[in-house]
Design an enzyme around this catalytic site. Sequence first.
Site, PDB file in Angstrom:
ATOM      1  N   GLY A  53      -3.392   3.772   3.562  1.00 17.34           N
ATOM      2  CA  GLY A  53      -4.373   3.267   2.622  1.00 17.34           C
ATOM      3  C   GLY A  53      -3.758   3.155   1.237  1.00 17.34           C
ATOM      4  N   GLY A  88      -3.858   3.987  -3.041  1.00 19.51           N
ATOM      5  CA  GLY A  88      -4.245   5.069  -3.938  1.00 19.51           C
ATOM      6  C   GLY A  88      -3.079   5.975  -4.252  1.00 19.51           C
ATOM      7  N   ASN A  89      -3.334   6.927  -5.137  1.00 17.76           N
ATOM      8  CA  ASN A  89      -2.262   7.785  -5.634  1.00 17.76           C
ATOM      9  C   ASN A  89      -1.676   8.686  -4.554  1.00 17.76           C
ATOM     10  OD1 ASN A  89      -2.544   6.890  -8.383  1.00 17.76           O
ATOM     11  ND2 ASN A  89      -4.443   8.048  -8.474  1.00 17.76           N
ATOM     12  N   ILE A  90      -2.515   9.241  -3.685  1.00 15.47           N
ATOM     13  CA  ILE A  90      -2.002  10.116  -2.629  1.00 15.47           C
ATOM     14  C   ILE A  90      -1.150   9.314  -1.663  1.00 15.47           C
ATOM     15  CG2 ILE A  90      -2.644  11.542  -0.652  1.00 15.47           C
ATOM     16  CD1 ILE A  90      -5.070  12.514  -2.245  1.00 15.47           C
ATOM     17  N   GLU A 128      -3.158  -2.420   6.702  1.00 15.19           N
ATOM     18  CA  GLU A 128      -4.057  -3.394   6.086  1.00 15.19           C
ATOM     19  C   GLU A 128      -3.406  -4.055   4.883  1.00 15.19           C
ATOM     20  OE1 GLU A 128      -8.444  -1.735   6.282  1.00 15.19           O
ATOM     21  OE2 GLU A 128      -7.069  -0.271   5.439  1.00 15.19           O
ATOM     22  N   ASN A 180     -17.110   3.473  -2.273  1.00 18.31           N
ATOM     23  CA  ASN A 180     -16.580   2.119  -2.031  1.00 18.31           C
ATOM     24  C   ASN A 180     -17.062   1.534  -0.707  1.00 18.31           C
ATOM     25  OD1 ASN A 180     -15.095   2.224  -4.439  1.00 18.31           O
ATOM     26  ND2 ASN A 180     -13.361   3.186  -3.424  1.00 18.31           N
ATOM     27  N   GLY A 226     -11.318  -0.255   6.324  1.00 16.13           N
ATOM     28  CA  GLY A 226     -10.664  -0.292   7.631  1.00 16.13           C
ATOM     29  C   GLY A 226     -10.194   1.054   8.117  1.00 16.13           C
TER      30      GLY A 226
END
Length: 486
Positions: free
Chosen positions: A253, A255-257, A279, A369, A373
Amino acid sequence: MSADEAAECIEHGNMVVFSGFTPAGAPKVLPAAIARRAIAHHQQQKEFQIRLLTGASISAQADDELAAADALSWRAPYQTASLLREKINQGKVSFVDLHLSEVAQMVNYGFFGDLDVAVIEASAVTAEGKVYLTSGIGNAPIFLHKAKKIIIELNHYHSPRVAEFADIITLGAPPRRNTLPIFHTLDKVGQSYVQVDPSKIVGIVETELPDASNSLDRANPLCEQIADNVVNFLLNELRLGRIPPEFLPLQSGVGNINNAVMKRLGENRHIPPFMMYSEVLQESVVQLLECEKVMGVSASSLTISPASLKKIYDNMDFFSSRIVLRPQEISNHPEIIRRLGVIALNVGLEFDIYGHANSTHVAGTELLNGIGGSADFERNAYLSIFMAPSVVKGGKVSTIVPMCTHVDHSEHSVKVIVTEQGVADLRGLSPLQRAAAIIDNCAHPMYRDYLHQYLAQSKGGHLHHNLTQAFQLHQNLFEFGAMLAP
């Protein structure tokens, strides 16, 4: 025509569909033009609201412009915009949260009714009706096929060679759907364009604008510790022979992590070069492609900064054989994910002691949000790994709780949970064993005693719960501002 002229093709109550997947490949000027049209109608005491369906999110600015203009009555399947989120949670916009892999089939079978107008960003369009998409494929192919009218945003910012990434195929309809011959991450089975009836194209609006860029925080020790725990877990799986020596494709996915995880995987010399079946192709992956730590990526969009996109366009001879962009019903296709043995890496909001995961609703009520997926991959992955910090808001909120306030991913599918505290490998564990592993390995030390005490004082059969206390931490948060009451 101009964007405002094109927006006049859209009427109150229309089902409007946008191209793109994240801001990549999404319309740049029509959203604002539609918002202006709505404002003008409202000033004349006329109704004007549309129903809007997209691939995933579009740019937050576009969604917020439409929300601010009160131009939306209905929205699906995913969003990331603060003002729109506020209106959804206030009940002013109806929102339908959907698995991204299912949207195209729902459209194909008319679940949402007719598609009145499709607004599609393209790098080129021919007189014969060949539409070449840009940096995000999303649901654009099915939207182009099903829409009554098409408006093309012809964006000259994108290199014409972006079409070299595209692998566009539209699935047949059940019960006569064929197998997709994708047996390797980079296999291509489709075309570089979408063929439409050119008479459906009612307007072409020329632009030269980059995709909106999602800003990420700088790397921080918390994200890096979570990333290190993920990498160490995967290395141990390699040593035990539970991941093959050549490794397996990864889904990640945004994002920061996730960026921290990809960075750490790239730095570790014991992780072999690997593929990604995901994705999105995110910012951190561009460098990994350059150094050939990532050998190839299949995705639905290039969700990267303008600088990184320029780097790719300037070096197409290198990147064109290493990137494939697909429709999201293919990038998120459950059978292909399972066939390739994808390792899924996603972030959750909260987890309960048995491994259920909430990724969409804060305190069970406020939409963040959407599910996106994540479940497409998590349910079908070779390994489904969820990540989160153990606490947020300075320790006032624990992400490990007795019972999730909303469940998006059930205990039956969540295989591994990782926080900065450690890793809970849940495979093969009974519910009570899962609870002990999650509390001991993933919960923050300040919450462990509470969680163990809750489990010890709960009664039940296969699962143990105390229904009068299951949401005490959340009640404390509402009453005292922190989950642990003073």
